[in-house]
Write an enzyme that holds these catalytic residues in place. Structure first.
Site, PDB file in Angstrom:
ATOM      1  N   GLU A   1       0.810  -1.222   0.000  1.00  0.00           N
ATOM      2  CA  GLU A   1       0.000   0.000   0.000  1.00  0.00           C
ATOM      3  C   GLU A   1       0.845   1.275   0.000  1.00  0.00           C
ATOM      4  O   GLU A   1       0.431   2.293  -0.563  1.00  0.00           O
ATOM      5  CB  GLU A   1      -0.944  -0.005   1.202  1.00  0.00           C
ATOM      6  CG  GLU A   1      -2.048  -1.054   1.135  1.00  0.00           C
ATOM      7  CD  GLU A   1      -1.660  -2.399   1.737  1.00  0.00           C
ATOM      8  OE1 GLU A   1      -2.535  -3.269   1.861  1.00  0.00           O
ATOM      9  OE2 GLU A   1      -0.460  -2.568   2.092  1.00  0.00           O
TER      10      GLU A   1
ATOM     11  N   PHE B   1     -12.241  -6.671  13.677  1.00  0.00           N
ATOM     12  CA  PHE B   1     -11.154  -7.189  12.855  1.00  0.00           C
ATOM     13  C   PHE B   1     -10.760  -6.178  11.784  1.00  0.00           C
ATOM     14  O   PHE B   1     -11.607  -5.642  11.084  1.00  0.00           O
ATOM     15  CB  PHE B   1     -11.583  -8.509  12.199  1.00  0.00           C
ATOM     16  CG  PHE B   1     -10.554  -9.090  11.278  1.00  0.00           C
ATOM     17  CD1 PHE B   1      -9.343  -9.567  11.767  1.00  0.00           C
ATOM     18  CD2 PHE B   1     -10.783  -9.138   9.904  1.00  0.00           C
ATOM     19  CE1 PHE B   1      -8.380 -10.090  10.916  1.00  0.00           C
ATOM     20  CE2 PHE B   1      -9.828  -9.674   9.050  1.00  0.00           C
ATOM     21  CZ  PHE B   1      -8.623 -10.140   9.554  1.00  0.00           C
ATOM     22  N   GLN B   2      -9.479  -5.919  11.665  1.00  0.00           N
ATOM     23  CA  GLN B   2      -8.903  -4.964  10.724  1.00  0.00           C
ATOM     24  C   GLN B   2      -9.523  -3.566  10.870  1.00  0.00           C
ATOM     25  O   GLN B   2      -9.687  -2.832   9.891  1.00  0.00           O
ATOM     26  CB  GLN B   2      -9.015  -5.459   9.279  1.00  0.00           C
ATOM     27  CG  GLN B   2      -8.095  -6.654   9.006  1.00  0.00           C
ATOM     28  CD  GLN B   2      -7.884  -6.949   7.540  1.00  0.00           C
ATOM     29  OE1 GLN B   2      -8.745  -6.655   6.717  1.00  0.00           O
ATOM     30  NE2 GLN B   2      -6.748  -7.538   7.206  1.00  0.00           N
TER      31      GLN B   2
ATOM     32  N   LYS C   1     -17.884  -0.290   5.303  1.00  0.00           N
ATOM     33  CA  LYS C   1     -18.363  -1.266   4.327  1.00  0.00           C
ATOM     34  C   LYS C   1     -19.875  -1.185   4.121  1.00  0.00           C
ATOM     35  O   LYS C   1     -20.370  -1.362   2.993  1.00  0.00           O
ATOM     36  CB  LYS C   1     -17.959  -2.675   4.771  1.00  0.00           C
ATOM     37  CG  LYS C   1     -18.139  -3.732   3.695  1.00  0.00           C
ATOM     38  CD  LYS C   1     -17.481  -5.050   4.090  1.00  0.00           C
ATOM     39  CE  LYS C   1     -17.570  -6.072   2.965  1.00  0.00           C
ATOM     40  NZ  LYS C   1     -16.897  -7.348   3.337  1.00  0.00           N
TER      41      LYS C   1
ATOM     42  N   MET D   1      24.506   8.204   1.906  1.00  0.00           N
ATOM     43  CA  MET D   1      24.440   9.468   2.639  1.00  0.00           C
ATOM     44  C   MET D   1      24.638   9.242   4.134  1.00  0.00           C
ATOM     45  O   MET D   1      25.250  10.074   4.823  1.00  0.00           O
ATOM     46  CB  MET D   1      23.107  10.172   2.369  1.00  0.00           C
ATOM     47  CG  MET D   1      23.094  11.628   2.810  1.00  0.00           C
ATOM     48  SD  MET D   1      24.305  12.659   1.951  1.00  0.00           S
ATOM     49  CE  MET D   1      23.436  13.015   0.422  1.00  0.00           C
TER      50      MET D   1
END
Length: 620
Positions: free
Chosen positions: A85, A147-148, A197, A517
């Protein structure tokens, strides 16, 4: 209802007229209503189409399956399946920065949303217009540790320009319209819409002739400059004897017209001009007035011109710390004009004498008109003397390097890449580190929107997914990710995405086996104690390419370089080019951390004479 985050910059919710409720399913209605009933997920896609969205970068999950089901039936929006993502957001950034359009991201709830946070922060720091659609658990489960589930709006409040939690499907269409308006208007930035949802599955009326102006009315940033401020700016410009134009990313964000107008302004005034890392391409690199990039790894002449000027015209830059160096030593004798779309940027880091608020294109248009009205002529004796001083600084040739022997200098590799692509319309992305600064120094940009890099946040792993997004936007173009081997591995899972869509991105890895760097700072600041900055186990990049059915190339010595670049550019598909460079080369010029911007290290000899102060160590 849609619950807004960061609502303080918008007016009260009542300022925006919400559409009337649609008829219930099965209810008789007049066709003149211009409405159609559909699930929220389908309405979302219809609204994206209305906003001109052609591509979405995403990764599916349970909470956004209704959207993916709607995408299955949609033939107007293309979905690019990334492998992480964070990469979806960087790809959307690359798409946005190379086109001027708003990039769109689609991720699921919980870990999908939290994985996007780095990308969103990157977009916020660099003012990139992105709309991120995140799934969320059903409204009745919010707050129950489902959940999630994650508090996505809470988590992203600090890393988005604005965010929304849509709790009522009736507000979905207007929320999406407003989100795109906010993302692209004023100082651009990322906007997130959190979508439960049940909202995506509920039926709602899509309004075909919705009043977009009403949906956008809550956020109306100032774009036209105040005529009095323009007049005051020209008063200052008329008196200038040692002027400099300091341009930034705001010129790019304003659109190609701003760069055209900048060129006109530079040629009318004859003023020396420097650009920030984010502004490269706003003035052609071969323009005689261009001093190169300024800042920590900018050119000697650009930084000394900024320090010695008596008039500084800032167009769309924000006086960030990598440009100013020690604030008490920054351009101490100049009158500073700051032109910016964002009022909050004015006097944030550097106190200025005059602020001009507005869009860069409109500001330069107004400045040119006022200069022409007053029949502006630069003060030639003073300007000639000033240019004479600048030419003296130019003669130091601060970007000079010596390519001798078989070992490839990283500067030489990038310079040859630039020379061998001259005349082509090339898009460059980078990762973050030494290679990024060398790319800014040695690759010449002649047009805006051809240079995509992570400036404000400095996100390792940015370049490959950003190149992916650029290539999706410009299918026939040459897109090159100039990378370091350490940064490249941060998001190299996106090789799978390139392979799936046969995106012919060229990956030009400046491989010195170090986090370059970090190693340079450890050498300069920490006595050469190289703690955990050497990559002891790197993949064979040629074999890695082969696993994805790509071309893999390697240049081990200087004589290999031109052939590798030629083969890379001529190969029709994606290519990984492993360029084995000098392992301990440092990036110069350099303003030591904590030093004033005119106190530069031009090479290793200066490095020994001017050690970094204890104050400077804190600022790295």
């Amino acid at each position: 209802m849609a619950t807004d985050g960061q609502a303080e910059f918008l007016g009260p919710a009542g300022d925006m007229m919400m559409p009337k409720s649609a008829p219930a399913a099965g209810e008789t209605r007049d066709d003149s209503d211009k409405t159609a009933m559909m699930p929220g997920a389908e309405l979302l896609l219809k609204t994206l189409e209305d906003e001109g969205v052609e591509v979405v970068f995403g990764y599916p999950g349970g909470a956004v399956l209704p959207i993916y089901d709607a995408l299955f039936k949609n033939n107007k929006i293309k979905h690019i399946l990334v492998r992480h993502e964070q990469a979806a957001v960087h790809a959307a950034e690359g798409y946005a920065r190379s086109t001027g359009k708003t990039g769109v991201v689609l991720v699921t709830s919980g870990p999908g949303a939290t994985n996007a946070v780095t990308g969103l922060t990157d977009a916020l720091m660099d003012s990139v217009p992105v709309v991120c659609l995140t799934g969320q658990v059903p409204t009745h489960l919010i707050g129950n540790d489902a959940f999630q589930e994650a508090d996505t709006t809470g988590i992203t409040r600090a890393c988005t320009k604005h965010n929304y939690l849509v709790k009522d499907v009736e507000t979905l269409q207007t929320t999406v319209i407003e989100a795109f308006h906010v993302a692209a208007s004023g100082r651009p930035g990322p906007v997130l819409i959190d979508l439960p949802k049940d909202v995506l599955m509920a039926n709602v009326a899509y309004r075909m002739e919705l009043d977009k102006a009403a949906a956008q009315a809550r956020y109306m940033p100032q774009t036209d400059p105040d005529p009095a401020a323009i007049s005051a700016a020209v008063d200052i410009m008329m008196r200038a004897e040692r002027p400099v134009i300091y341009g930034g990313g705001g010129l790019i964000n304003s659109g190609p017209r701003a760069s055209e107008l900048l060129t006109e302004l530079v040629h009318m005034t004859g003023w020396p001009t420097t650009l920030t890392l984010m502004g490269l391409g706003a003035l052609s690199a071969d323009d005689s007035h261009f001093l190169g990039m300024l800042g920590m790894h900018g050119t000697y002449e650009a930084n000394l011109a900024m320090h010695g000027c008596d008039t500084m015209l800032n167009l769309g830059a924000r006086f960030d710390d990598r440009v100013t160096g020690l604030l008490t030593g920054f351009s101490p004798n100049s009158t500073k004009i700051h032109c910016d779309i964002d009022p909050s940027s004015v006097n944030k880091n550097v106190q200025v004498d005059l602020a001009v608020i507005g869009d860069a294109t409109r500001i330069i248009e107004a400045l040119l008109a006022e200069l022409k009205t007053r029949k502006f002529k630069p003060h030639k004796p003073s300007l000639d003397k000033w240019w004479g001083q600048i030419e003296g600084w130019r003669k130091r040739d601060c970007l000079k390097f010596n390519q001798t022997g078989k070992i490839i200098k990283p500067q030489y590799a990038i310079k040859r890449l630039c020379e061998m692509t001259a005349g082509q319309d090339v898009y460059i992305t980078t990762e973050v580190g030494q290679h990024q600064m060398w790319a800014a120094q040695y690759f010449d940009f002649h047009l805006p929107n051809r240079w995509m890099t992570s400036g404000g946040l400095g996100t390792m792993g940015y370049g490959l997914p950003a190149a992916l997004g650029v290539q999706v936007a410009h299918a026939g173009a040459t897109v090159i990710d100039i990378a370091g081997e350490a940064s490249f591995m941060m998001n190299m899972q996106e090789l799978s995405t390139l392979a799936q869509y046969n995106l012919p991105v060229k990956m030009f890895i400046i491989n010195n086996e170090w986090m370059g760097m970090v190693r340079q700072w450890q050498e300069l600041i920490h006595g050469g104690r190289y703690s955990e900055s050497y990559s002891a186990s790197l993949p064979d990049f040629v074999k890695l390419a082969d696993t994805f059915n790509m071309k893999g190339l390697v240049a081990r010595q200087a004589d290999d370089l031109d052939q590798v670049i030629t083969e890379m550019l001529e190969t029709p598909g994606p290519v990984i080019a492993d360029i084995r460079v000098a392992k301990e080369e440092n990036c110069f010029p350099m303003i030591p951390s904590g030093a004033a911007h005119n106190d530069m290290l031009l090479g290793p000899d200066d490095q020994a004479q001017k050690p970094v102060s204890e104050e400077g160590m804190v600022l790295v």
